[in-house]
Design an enzyme around this catalytic site. Structure first.
Site, mmCIF file in Angstrom:
data_model
loop_
_atom_site.group_PDB
_atom_site.id
_atom_site.type_symbol
_atom_site.label_atom_id
_atom_site.label_comp_id
_atom_site.label_asym_id
_atom_site.label_seq_id
_atom_site.Cartn_x
_atom_site.Cartn_y
_atom_site.Cartn_z
ATOM 1 N NE ARG A 34 31.781 104.204 37.683
ATOM 2 C CZ ARG A 34 32.358 105.639 37.389
ATOM 3 N NH1 ARG A 34 31.425 106.509 37.972
ATOM 4 N NH2 ARG A 34 33.461 105.762 37.157
ATOM 5 C CB ILE A 60 31.741 108.797 33.528
ATOM 6 C CG1 ILE A 60 31.015 108.268 34.815
ATOM 7 C CG2 ILE A 60 32.578 107.273 33.369
ATOM 8 C CD1 ILE A 60 30.083 107.009 34.458
ATOM 9 C CB SER A 61 34.180 111.936 37.756
ATOM 10 O OG SER A 61 33.685 113.033 37.116
ATOM 11 C CD GLN A 62 39.060 108.441 41.654
ATOM 12 O OE1 GLN A 62 39.362 109.506 41.366
ATOM 13 N NE2 GLN A 62 39.770 107.492 42.559
ATOM 14 N N PRO A 63 34.427 107.094 40.767
ATOM 15 C CG PRO A 63 33.989 104.670 40.722
ATOM 16 C CD PRO A 63 34.800 105.574 40.442
#
Ligand code: SAM
Length: 216
Positions: A34, A60-63
């Site tokens: 990531r 970029i979205s939260q994991p």
């Protein structure tokens, strides 16, 4: 910073502990680097429990959100998938490890080119980045076993439902500009069923079947 360790901790604390149990999904998150999908200055924050900026006002979205959406598709490995909203390419890389082919569409030319370059450099040969309005889908490679939309619209774009194969699933956030609900759709012949899941907050899906595109 030890990115491998940070990644393992992210999987244990943020993903597995919150209820994602599919070992294939967890392994995909242990594998994809990531930190190479975020701007260089943010690398040390890449494994934090939050979204991060990636340029052009996008994120970029939260994991956990990436894992949650991925898990709901229940991928087996032989699927052809469509993602709308390539952004950094991170979600596409996760899907690429779990399905046969991933087509992903990004409307920002600069983000699309950067994501394609990054994914090629990392060796993801089964991920194909396309630049354009993802609300129209991508007829050329349809039908899809799954469609994932990583931006939010007032309603699910009709072309995306029509490009699902029989039994195929679509996941996307639907609602207002600043707050939505995750929806999971499934095609059965010419019928579609849908379920409303958790509340979420995503950037807008702009385009013909999304929010109006701002005039420059
Ligand atoms: N999946 C991405 C990742 O892993 O980095 C994050 C996606 S970001 C939350 C949403 C993305 O959707 C933005 O990059 C935005 O430019 C893109 N987008 C918005 N409307 C779009 C459209 N009509 N077609 C394709 N991409 C669109």
């Amino acid at each position: 910073m030890n990115y491998q360790l940070a990644r393992e901790e992210m999987v244990d604390v943020q993903i597995a502990r919150r209820g994602i149990r599919d070992e294939r999904v967890l392994e995909a998150f242990r594998t994809v680097p990531r930190h190479l999908f975020v701007p260089a200055r943010d690398r040390d924050h890449a494994y934090a429990d939050s979204p991060l900026p990636i340029g052009k006002g996008q994120t970029i979205s939260q994991p956990y959100i990436v894992a949650y959406m991925t898990d709901l598709l229940n991928l087996q490995g032989d699927e052809i998938i469509l993602e709308i909203g390539t952004g950094s390419g991170y979600q596409a890389a996760i899907l690429g490890g779990l399905a046969a082919e991933v087509h992903t569409i990004e409307r920002h030319d600069k983000l699309a080119r950067a994501a394609q370059k990054r994914l090629s450099k990392l060796g993801y040969e089964n991920i194909h980045v396309h630049q354009g309005d993802g609300t129209l889908g991508l007829l050329e490679f349809a039908p899809y076993a799954a469609v994932m939309v990583t931006a939010a619209a007032p309603a699910v774009p009709r072309p995306l439902l029509e490009q699902l194969q029989d039994g195929g699933k679509l996941i996307m956030p639907v609602g207002e500009r600043f707050g939505q609900v995750m929806e999971l759709w499934q095609r059965r012949g010419e019928e579609f069923t849908s379920k409303k899941l958790a509340p979420v907050a995503f950037v807008p899906l702009l385009g013909r079947h999304g929010w109006d595109t701002p005039r420059l």
